[in-house]
Design a protein around this motif. Structure first.
Motif, PDB file in Angstrom:
ATOM      1  N   MET A   1       0.933  -1.280  -0.111  1.00  0.00           N
ATOM      2  CA  MET A   1      -0.024  -0.142  -0.150  1.00  0.00           C
ATOM      3  C   MET A   1       0.925   1.213  -0.007  1.00  0.00           C
ATOM      4  O   MET A   1       1.786   1.511   1.070  1.00  0.00           O
ATOM      5  CB  MET A   1      -0.891   0.010   1.276  1.00  0.00           C
ATOM      6  N   LEU A   2       0.651   2.158  -0.870  1.00  0.00           N
ATOM      7  CA  LEU A   2       1.457   3.172  -1.024  1.00  0.00           C
ATOM      8  C   LEU A   2       0.536   4.531  -0.545  1.00  0.00           C
ATOM      9  O   LEU A   2      -0.539   4.623  -0.672  1.00  0.00           O
ATOM     10  CB  LEU A   2       1.743   3.774  -2.710  1.00  0.00           C
ATOM     11  N   ARG A   3       1.227   5.068   0.392  1.00  0.00           N
ATOM     12  CA  ARG A   3       0.480   6.275   1.166  1.00  0.00           C
ATOM     13  C   ARG A   3       1.440   7.454   0.918  1.00  0.00           C
ATOM     14  O   ARG A   3       2.604   7.803   1.051  1.00  0.00           O
ATOM     15  CB  ARG A   3       0.638   6.061   2.519  1.00  0.00           C
ATOM     16  N   LEU A   4       0.540   8.411   0.566  1.00  0.00           N
ATOM     17  CA  LEU A   4       1.025   9.921  -0.116  1.00  0.00           C
ATOM     18  C   LEU A   4       0.382  11.076   0.922  1.00  0.00           C
ATOM     19  O   LEU A   4      -0.722  11.071   0.930  1.00  0.00           O
ATOM     20  CB  LEU A   4       0.754   9.966  -1.343  1.00  0.00           C
ATOM     21  N   ALA A  29      -6.429  -0.304  -9.620  1.00  0.00           N
ATOM     22  CA  ALA A  29      -5.979   0.242  -8.385  1.00  0.00           C
ATOM     23  C   ALA A  29      -7.260   0.379  -7.429  1.00  0.00           C
ATOM     24  O   ALA A  29      -8.177   0.888  -7.834  1.00  0.00           O
ATOM     25  CB  ALA A  29      -4.835   1.558  -8.666  1.00  0.00           C
ATOM     26  N   ARG A  30      -6.850   0.243  -6.076  1.00  0.00           N
ATOM     27  CA  ARG A  30      -7.623   0.927  -5.068  1.00  0.00           C
ATOM     28  C   ARG A  30      -7.218   2.213  -4.587  1.00  0.00           C
ATOM     29  O   ARG A  30      -6.094   2.019  -4.099  1.00  0.00           O
ATOM     30  CB  ARG A  30      -8.041  -0.466  -4.007  1.00  0.00           C
ATOM     31  N   VAL A  31      -7.942   3.109  -4.709  1.00  0.00           N
ATOM     32  CA  VAL A  31      -7.762   4.348  -4.311  1.00  0.00           C
ATOM     33  C   VAL A  31      -8.596   4.851  -3.318  1.00  0.00           C
ATOM     34  O   VAL A  31      -9.915   4.964  -2.919  1.00  0.00           O
ATOM     35  CB  VAL A  31      -7.628   5.552  -5.526  1.00  0.00           C
ATOM     36  N   ILE A  32      -7.842   5.452  -1.997  1.00  0.00           N
ATOM     37  CA  ILE A  32      -8.645   5.438  -0.683  1.00  0.00           C
ATOM     38  C   ILE A  32      -8.081   7.274  -0.373  1.00  0.00           C
ATOM     39  O   ILE A  32      -6.813   7.305   0.019  1.00  0.00           O
ATOM     40  CB  ILE A  32      -8.403   4.692   0.593  1.00  0.00           C
ATOM     41  N   VAL A  33      -9.182   8.132  -0.591  1.00  0.00           N
ATOM     42  CA  VAL A  33      -8.666   9.465  -0.368  1.00  0.00           C
ATOM     43  C   VAL A  33      -9.333   9.951   0.994  1.00  0.00           C
ATOM     44  O   VAL A  33     -10.512   9.641   1.380  1.00  0.00           O
ATOM     45  CB  VAL A  33      -9.196  10.561  -1.238  1.00  0.00           C
ATOM     46  N   VAL A  42      -2.983   3.952  -2.002  1.00  0.00           N
ATOM     47  CA  VAL A  42      -3.213   3.582  -3.385  1.00  0.00           C
ATOM     48  C   VAL A  42      -2.735   2.176  -3.172  1.00  0.00           C
ATOM     49  O   VAL A  42      -1.460   1.645  -2.897  1.00  0.00           O
ATOM     50  CB  VAL A  42      -2.452   4.149  -4.565  1.00  0.00           C
ATOM     51  N   GLU A  43      -3.608   1.197  -3.332  1.00  0.00           N
ATOM     52  CA  GLU A  43      -3.390  -0.354  -3.383  1.00  0.00           C
ATOM     53  C   GLU A  43      -3.096  -0.601  -4.785  1.00  0.00           C
ATOM     54  O   GLU A  43      -4.226  -0.626  -5.709  1.00  0.00           O
ATOM     55  CB  GLU A  43      -4.212  -1.241  -2.770  1.00  0.00           C
ATOM     56  N   THR A  44      -1.999  -0.951  -5.364  1.00  0.00           N
ATOM     57  CA  THR A  44      -1.583  -0.983  -6.853  1.00  0.00           C
ATOM     58  C   THR A  44      -0.451  -1.965  -7.036  1.00  0.00           C
ATOM     59  O   THR A  44       0.255  -2.261  -6.299  1.00  0.00           O
ATOM     60  CB  THR A  44      -1.441   0.043  -7.515  1.00  0.00           C
ATOM     61  N   LYS A  45      -0.626  -2.795  -8.330  1.00  0.00           N
ATOM     62  CA  LYS A  45       0.501  -3.624  -8.436  1.00  0.00           C
ATOM     63  C   LYS A  45       1.795  -2.666  -9.393  1.00  0.00           C
ATOM     64  O   LYS A  45       2.877  -3.080  -9.769  1.00  0.00           O
ATOM     65  CB  LYS A  45       0.108  -4.726  -9.429  1.00  0.00           C
ATOM     66  N   ALA A  46       1.253  -1.543  -9.820  1.00  0.00           N
ATOM     67  CA  ALA A  46       2.163  -0.530 -10.595  1.00  0.00           C
ATOM     68  C   ALA A  46       3.212   0.015  -9.560  1.00  0.00           C
ATOM     69  O   ALA A  46       3.127  -0.123  -8.365  1.00  0.00           O
ATOM     70  CB  ALA A  46       1.382   0.691 -10.959  1.00  0.00           C
ATOM     71  N   ASN A  47       4.193   0.358 -10.175  1.00  0.00           N
ATOM     72  CA  ASN A  47       5.284   0.816  -9.562  1.00  0.00           C
ATOM     73  C   ASN A  47       5.177   2.318  -8.776  1.00  0.00           C
ATOM     74  O   ASN A  47       4.375   3.081  -9.093  1.00  0.00           O
ATOM     75  CB  ASN A  47       6.389   1.313 -10.795  1.00  0.00           C
TER      76      ASN A  47
END
Length: 67
Positions: A1-4, A29-33, A42-47
């Motif tokens: 999970m990427l957190r920004l 992708a799953r995006v939680i704002v 962002v839950e993603t398989k992308a870089n």
């Protein structure tokens, strides 16, 4: 999970723009704002860099938060 941290994000239009940008890289992708905290998860398989770059390209500076 990427957190920004996305300090310039202030409304639902911003959130929608960011979600569309992320999904242009990874449609699954799953995006939680969280507008109150100005964060995006962002839950993603992308870089991670690709996700951060596409959000920046959409006009939003962002900073990676610790997991």
């Amino acid at each position: 999970m990427l957190r920004l941290k996305v300090p310039d994000m202030s409304c639902s239009h911003c959130a929608s723009t960011i979600e569309k940008a992320v999904k242009s890289v990874d449609p699954a992708a799953r995006v939680i704002v969280d507008l109150g905290a100005s964060t995006v998860a962002v839950e993603t398989k992308a870089n991670d860099a690709a996700i951060r770059d596409v959000i920046k390209s959409a006009g939003y500076d962002n900073e990676k938060l610790a997991a």
